[in-house]
Write a protein that holds these residues in place. Structure first.
Motif, mmCIF file in Angstrom:
data_model
loop_
_atom_site.group_PDB
_atom_site.id
_atom_site.type_symbol
_atom_site.label_atom_id
_atom_site.label_comp_id
_atom_site.label_asym_id
_atom_site.label_seq_id
_atom_site.Cartn_x
_atom_site.Cartn_y
_atom_site.Cartn_z
ATOM 1 N N ILE A 185 0.923 -1.260 -0.023
ATOM 2 C CA ILE A 185 -0.067 -0.311 -0.011
ATOM 3 C C ILE A 185 1.002 1.080 0.057
ATOM 4 N N THR A 186 0.768 2.214 -0.936
ATOM 5 C CA THR A 186 1.329 3.440 -0.920
ATOM 6 C C THR A 186 0.428 4.587 -1.228
ATOM 7 N N VAL A 187 1.017 5.720 -0.384
ATOM 8 C CA VAL A 187 0.438 6.759 -0.489
ATOM 9 C C VAL A 187 1.408 7.964 -0.485
ATOM 10 N N PRO A 188 1.337 9.036 -0.849
ATOM 11 C CA PRO A 188 2.566 9.915 -0.997
ATOM 12 C C PRO A 188 3.488 10.142 0.164
ATOM 13 N N GLN A 189 3.003 10.087 1.246
ATOM 14 C CA GLN A 189 4.270 9.975 2.648
ATOM 15 C C GLN A 189 4.963 8.845 2.843
ATOM 16 N N ARG A 190 4.181 7.704 2.580
ATOM 17 C CA ARG A 190 4.921 6.391 2.796
ATOM 18 C C ARG A 190 4.110 5.112 2.367
ATOM 19 N N SER A 191 4.927 3.961 2.552
ATOM 20 C CA SER A 191 4.236 2.748 2.079
ATOM 21 C C SER A 191 4.480 1.644 3.131
ATOM 22 N N TRP A 192 3.387 0.670 2.989
ATOM 23 C CA TRP A 192 3.477 -0.591 3.702
ATOM 24 C C TRP A 192 3.676 -1.848 3.012
ATOM 25 N N ASP A 193 4.487 -2.922 3.452
ATOM 26 C CA ASP A 193 4.142 -4.226 2.729
ATOM 27 C C ASP A 193 3.652 -5.374 3.614
ATOM 28 N N LEU A 194 2.684 -5.725 3.361
ATOM 29 C CA LEU A 194 1.907 -6.887 4.170
ATOM 30 C C LEU A 194 1.925 -8.269 3.563
ATOM 31 N N THR A 195 2.308 -8.977 4.252
ATOM 32 C CA THR A 195 2.201 -10.718 3.966
ATOM 33 C C THR A 195 0.978 -11.002 4.566
ATOM 34 N N ILE A 196 -0.008 -11.638 3.885
ATOM 35 C CA ILE A 196 -1.106 -11.886 4.392
ATOM 36 C C ILE A 196 -0.942 -13.472 4.798
ATOM 37 N N GLY A 197 -1.881 -13.980 5.996
ATOM 38 C CA GLY A 197 -1.663 -15.117 6.564
ATOM 39 C C GLY A 197 -2.820 -15.255 7.376
ATOM 40 N N ARG A 198 -2.639 -16.188 8.548
ATOM 41 C CA ARG A 198 -3.552 -16.599 9.533
ATOM 42 C C ARG A 198 -2.985 -16.610 10.810
ATOM 43 N N ILE A 199 -3.626 -16.296 11.904
ATOM 44 C CA ILE A 199 -3.188 -16.568 13.135
ATOM 45 C C ILE A 199 -3.872 -17.893 13.885
#
Length: 266
Positions: A185-199
């Protein structure tokens, strides 16, 4: 650095103005449903934020260590709820003005436990419910939404990801099982990388299996999908208060939907 206290005050004032505009238009608050929370009418929405702000004002102001210690106001008649909201909102800002970010305060989340956490959470709470109030009022007045501050929205995305969706900190009984799906997910001020999974794991209620994401400290070499757009649009989308219209999605769109499905909170 985000100034959370002015944000709480400004968003709460916009919230109040939006609800008042319904009454000023001659429509009863109980006659208008909240689009994002259809079980609520406008009076219910006003009471909800009143109750939330009264709770945190009581917890912080009284230095309480447990919600069970908080003495809460009873819901007044619908024609009095806005006056009570104004009172409790002012009280919340007042008690949050005193004390430092690191001063201890009870929290429902393991990463909380201080006044700074409450300030941040209440800024986002006021923002999202201001959107609710304006969307509800628009059904009567057709007034447009007020702008959403991009800096505050960026922090809202981070809070949603880190507090509501993240697998960390893991419960003692659980483990995170990652999948091969990922999203940036990227917006002008920063980004986040997410790995999808389950608890997954077992607690006192039996076997548990819930969707979650792992927020990666280092960028992924090749995320399965990317979502890029303004912070305001993506923040409201994650909170189910608006669609993705101008944002771009590349790669596996099912991954974007999966993260959205995890964000089913009010």
């Amino acid at each position: 650095m985000i100034e959370f206290l002015p944000a709480i005050g400004a968003e709460s004032a916009r919230f109040l103005a939006a609800i008042e505009s319904i009454d000023a238009a001659g429509t009863a608050l109980t006659d208008v449903r909240v689009p994002a929370c259809p079980d609520w009418n406008a009076a219910d929405l006003a009471w909800h934020l009143t109750e939330v702000q009264a709770f945190w004002a009581t917890m912080v102001g009284g230095g309480l260590s447990s919600p069970a210690e908080a003495e809460m106001p009873e819901r007044p008649a619908d024609d009095q709820v806005l006056a009570l909201f104004a009172e409790q909102s002012e009280r919340l800002v007042s008690v949050l003005t005193d004390g430092a970010d690191e001063d201890p305060c009870w929290s429902w989340h393991p990463t909380g436990g201080n006044i700074g956490w409450v300030r941040r959470r209440q800024a986002q709470e006021a923002l999202i419910h201001r959107i609710d109030a304006e969307q509800t009022a628009a059904l009567v007045t057709a007034a447009p939404l007020s702008d959403v501050d991009e800096v505050l929205a960026t922090d809202g995305i981070d809070e949603m990801i880190q507090i509501m969706l993240s697998s960390e900190p893991l419960p003692e009984w659980g483990r995170f099982e990652p999948s091969d799906r990922s999203l940036r997910i990227t917006v002008p001020q920063r980004s986040w990388d997410l790995t999808i999974g389950r608890i997954v794991g077992t607690n006192d209620d039996g076997p548990q299996d819930a969707g979650a994401v792992r927020v990666e400290e280092d960028p992924l070499a090749s995320p399965g999908a990317t979502l890029t757009g303004s912070a305001a649009e993506i923040d409201l989308w994650l909170w189910r208060r608006g669609p993705l219209t101008d944002a771009s999605v590349r790669g596996n769109q099912a991954v974007v939907q999966e993260v959205y499905d995890f964000s089913s909170v009010e």
